[in-house]
Design an enzyme around this catalytic site. Sequence first.
Site, PDB file in Angstrom:
ATOM      1  N   LYS A  96      -0.316   6.246  21.243  1.00 33.97           N
ATOM      2  CA  LYS A  96      -0.442   7.581  21.791  1.00 33.97           C
ATOM      3  C   LYS A  96       0.184   7.633  23.261  1.00 33.97           C
ATOM      4  CE  LYS A  96      -4.379   8.993  19.373  1.00 33.97           C
ATOM      5  NZ  LYS A  96      -4.279  10.165  18.684  1.00 33.97           N
ATOM      6  N   ALA A 113       0.133   5.693   3.705  1.00 35.86           N
ATOM      7  CA  ALA A 113       1.749   5.325   3.560  1.00 35.86           C
ATOM      8  C   ALA A 113       2.027   6.853   3.430  1.00 35.86           C
ATOM      9  CB  ALA A 113       2.023   4.441   2.424  1.00 35.86           C
ATOM     10  N   ALA A 146      -0.488  -2.610 -11.402  1.00 41.77           N
ATOM     11  CA  ALA A 146      -0.987  -1.524 -12.020  1.00 41.77           C
ATOM     12  C   ALA A 146      -0.704  -0.204 -11.401  1.00 41.77           C
ATOM     13  CB  ALA A 146      -2.800  -1.617 -11.888  1.00 41.77           C
ATOM     14  N   ASP A 170      -2.951   6.289   0.893  1.00 39.66           N
ATOM     15  CA  ASP A 170      -3.079   7.488   1.477  1.00 39.66           C
ATOM     16  C   ASP A 170      -2.336   7.201   2.985  1.00 39.66           C
ATOM     17  OD1 ASP A 170      -4.314   9.964   1.279  1.00 39.66           O
ATOM     18  OD2 ASP A 170      -5.827   9.383   3.112  1.00 39.66           O
ATOM     19  N   HIS A 193     -10.836   1.686  18.914  1.00 31.81           N
ATOM     20  CA  HIS A 193      -9.926   2.784  19.471  1.00 31.81           C
ATOM     21  C   HIS A 193     -10.635   2.717  20.902  1.00 31.81           C
ATOM     22  CE1 HIS A 193      -8.018   3.558  15.874  1.00 31.81           C
ATOM     23  NE2 HIS A 193      -8.733   4.566  15.375  1.00 31.81           N
ATOM     24  N   THR A 207       1.697   3.214  -2.312  1.00 34.05           N
ATOM     25  CA  THR A 207       1.161   4.488  -2.807  1.00 34.05           C
ATOM     26  C   THR A 207      -0.145   4.984  -2.260  1.00 34.05           C
ATOM     27  OG1 THR A 207       0.115   2.972  -4.274  1.00 34.05           O
ATOM     28  CG2 THR A 207       2.108   3.701  -5.070  1.00 34.05           C
ATOM     29  N   ASP A 264       1.345  -9.098  -7.049  1.00 33.61           N
ATOM     30  CA  ASP A 264       0.003  -9.365  -7.297  1.00 33.61           C
ATOM     31  C   ASP A 264       0.031 -10.779  -7.161  1.00 33.61           C
ATOM     32  OD1 ASP A 264      -1.785  -6.877  -8.535  1.00 33.61           O
ATOM     33  OD2 ASP A 264       0.126  -7.238  -9.685  1.00 33.61           O
ATOM     34  N   HIS A 299      -3.946   2.480  16.249  1.00 29.43           N
ATOM     35  CA  HIS A 299      -2.864   3.661  16.436  1.00 29.43           C
ATOM     36  C   HIS A 299      -3.170   4.362  17.864  1.00 29.43           C
ATOM     37  CE1 HIS A 299      -5.948   6.455  14.554  1.00 29.43           C
ATOM     38  NE2 HIS A 299      -5.214   7.445  15.501  1.00 29.43           N
ATOM     39  N   GLY A 358       0.983  -1.347   0.111  1.00 31.04           N
ATOM     40  CA  GLY A 358       0.076  -0.234   0.078  1.00 31.04           C
ATOM     41  C   GLY A 358       0.860   1.130  -0.125  1.00 31.04           C
TER      42      GLY A 358
HETATM   43  C1  BG6 Z   1      -8.932   6.600  12.528  1.00 34.14           C
HETATM   44  C2  BG6 Z   1     -10.330   6.631  11.871  1.00 34.14           C
HETATM   45  O1  BG6 Z   1      -8.612   5.211  12.797  1.00 34.14           O
HETATM   46  O2  BG6 Z   1      -9.028   7.582  13.580  1.00 34.14           O
HETATM   47  C3  BG6 Z   1     -10.752   8.118  11.386  1.00 34.14           C
HETATM   48  O3  BG6 Z   1     -10.486   5.769  10.660  1.00 34.14           O
HETATM   49  C4  BG6 Z   1     -10.599   9.111  12.574  1.00 34.14           C
HETATM   50  O4  BG6 Z   1     -12.296   8.225  11.201  1.00 34.14           O
HETATM   51  C5  BG6 Z   1      -9.185   8.802  13.236  1.00 34.14           C
HETATM   52  O5  BG6 Z   1     -10.660  10.367  12.228  1.00 34.14           O
HETATM   53  C6  BG6 Z   1      -8.847   9.579  14.642  1.00 34.14           C
HETATM   54  O6  BG6 Z   1      -7.682   9.626  15.048  1.00 34.14           O
HETATM   55  P1  BG6 Z   1      -7.121  10.761  15.767  1.00 34.14           P
HETATM   56  O7  BG6 Z   1      -5.571  10.073  16.091  1.00 34.14           O
HETATM   57  O8  BG6 Z   1      -6.915  11.834  14.929  1.00 34.14           O
HETATM   58  O9  BG6 Z   1      -7.732  10.935  16.822  1.00 34.14           O
END
Ligand code: BG6
Length: 498
Positions: A200, A37, A67, A35, A258, A33, A109, A196, A31
């Site tokens: 934090k 990344a 592609a 967003d 999250h 190419t 692929d 993610h 991935g």
């Molecule tokens: C992403 C969601 O996982 O987390 C987004 O797909 C959301 O919709 C984003 O805006 C929020 O992350 P952060 O770190 O900006 O609070």
Amino acid sequence: MDRNSDASQTQTQTQSQAQPHPEDHVVVLFGATGDLARRKLLPGLFHLAKAGLLPRRYRIVGSAPAAEALSDEEFRAHARQAVAEFGRSRPEGPEWQEFEAALSFGSADTGATEPLVKAVDEAERAVGGTPRRLFHLAVPPVAFTSVIELLGATGLARDARVIVEKPFGTDLASARALNAAVHAVFDESRVFRIDHFLGKEAVDNILALRFANGLFEPLWNREHISHVQIDVPEQIDIQGRAHFFEGTGTFRDMVVTHLFQLLGFVAMEPPVALEAQSLRDEQVKVFRSMRPLDPAHVVRGQYTGYRAEAGVDPASDTETFVALRVDIDNWRWAGVPFHLRSGKALAEGRHVVTLGLREPVLGMFPLDARETADGRANELVIDFADPGSITARFLAKEPGPTMQLAEADMVFGYRGSFTTENALEAYEHLILQAMLGDQSLFTRSDGIERLWEISAPLLDAPPPVAPYAPGSWGPEAITSLVAPHRWHLPERHRPAGR
Ligand code: BG6
């Protein structure tokens, strides 16, 4: 976060902390190419390189379907542009040149994997020895399984680690199927499922706050805490992501991922040690104690105007907002409601965990003094914006001749207390942990499946969406959802220093 792994690191860790160092690596970015990344991964890898946190010898191989194939030169230009646009430091100077020289590209692929296999082979020879392989799957969920299978079929997966992006499934059945596909190629000890939010700083800080301080941990239970809120309102709307959002909605996008992961850290029992197995065991125990969600305790909302956005079904029932009550049936938390909220197009963008403390006997104070307290005077508020803060809100006597109580704050702000330049962004922190082989901040298959299991009653019978005005805090019904308590947000006043 295997803080015990290097017993020789006994020197005091101050601002110039002894940095953990990953072994030599070849990182393959599927991935490359896309967003994610462009916005996070390439700038994050460069930041790690600049901070001296990448391995001594490394190569990064970008990959994508044929592609979208790039030459090595085109990939370097792509990375340069991504860093220029989204990075914290400019792509220039000797550090950039060294980083750029470590980049190459190999398309892949199903059934046409030669360019990737060749690029990985060349990268490994350039690094020398037997570098560790790390695959980062920054691809849409529909492509997860085929990439995993491709890695198995080519033998590239042997002894390698894999980072998998969220969302991990859309319900229990799909999460189980995905786990089975992953486990057919990678055993769990080599799987790093990213959420993610767990990268934090504030999440590590919840552990520090709770378990390094005699001040807080004794309060952290049903005896002293009356309610908990995990509140992540967003000001942004769906930002043109109609296709993604229509099929996902806020519950799957934010809550089952999250917010539940954060809840695991807020509610866990003390782990035996700060290492992956203990931390993840304790987190999964919280998930196992969570009662299946009751749709009667869920408010789904949709902002006015959502249905008119390009790509959205004019009769869409997708929620852009959700608030819900979670009950944890264990000895620590029985009877303490956890309220979670997240949504798009709300009044503020915040990340706040609030613990409300039980009210002491206030009868000795004059009545009007108690009323000013507004029922939320004793709170511990963890704001995990970058760089974040922790506030203890309490009642103090106002100076003057009468016993007049007023709310006061004790505030710890990261910015005012530490140099935050060493801080890593969530993705940087997590990529580094994956290279170090530390799974503490990554989700585990049994935890993920349990979260989908307790979500089933809501997914099977979601309440209808209620409209809310953009810029508000959500539909009316959220007030009764938390009664007799109140949402901590909006704050009536924000303490100085935050
Ligand atoms: C992403 C969601 O996982 O987390 C987004 O797909 C959301 O919709 C984003 O805006 C929020 O992350 P952060 O770190 O900006 O609070």
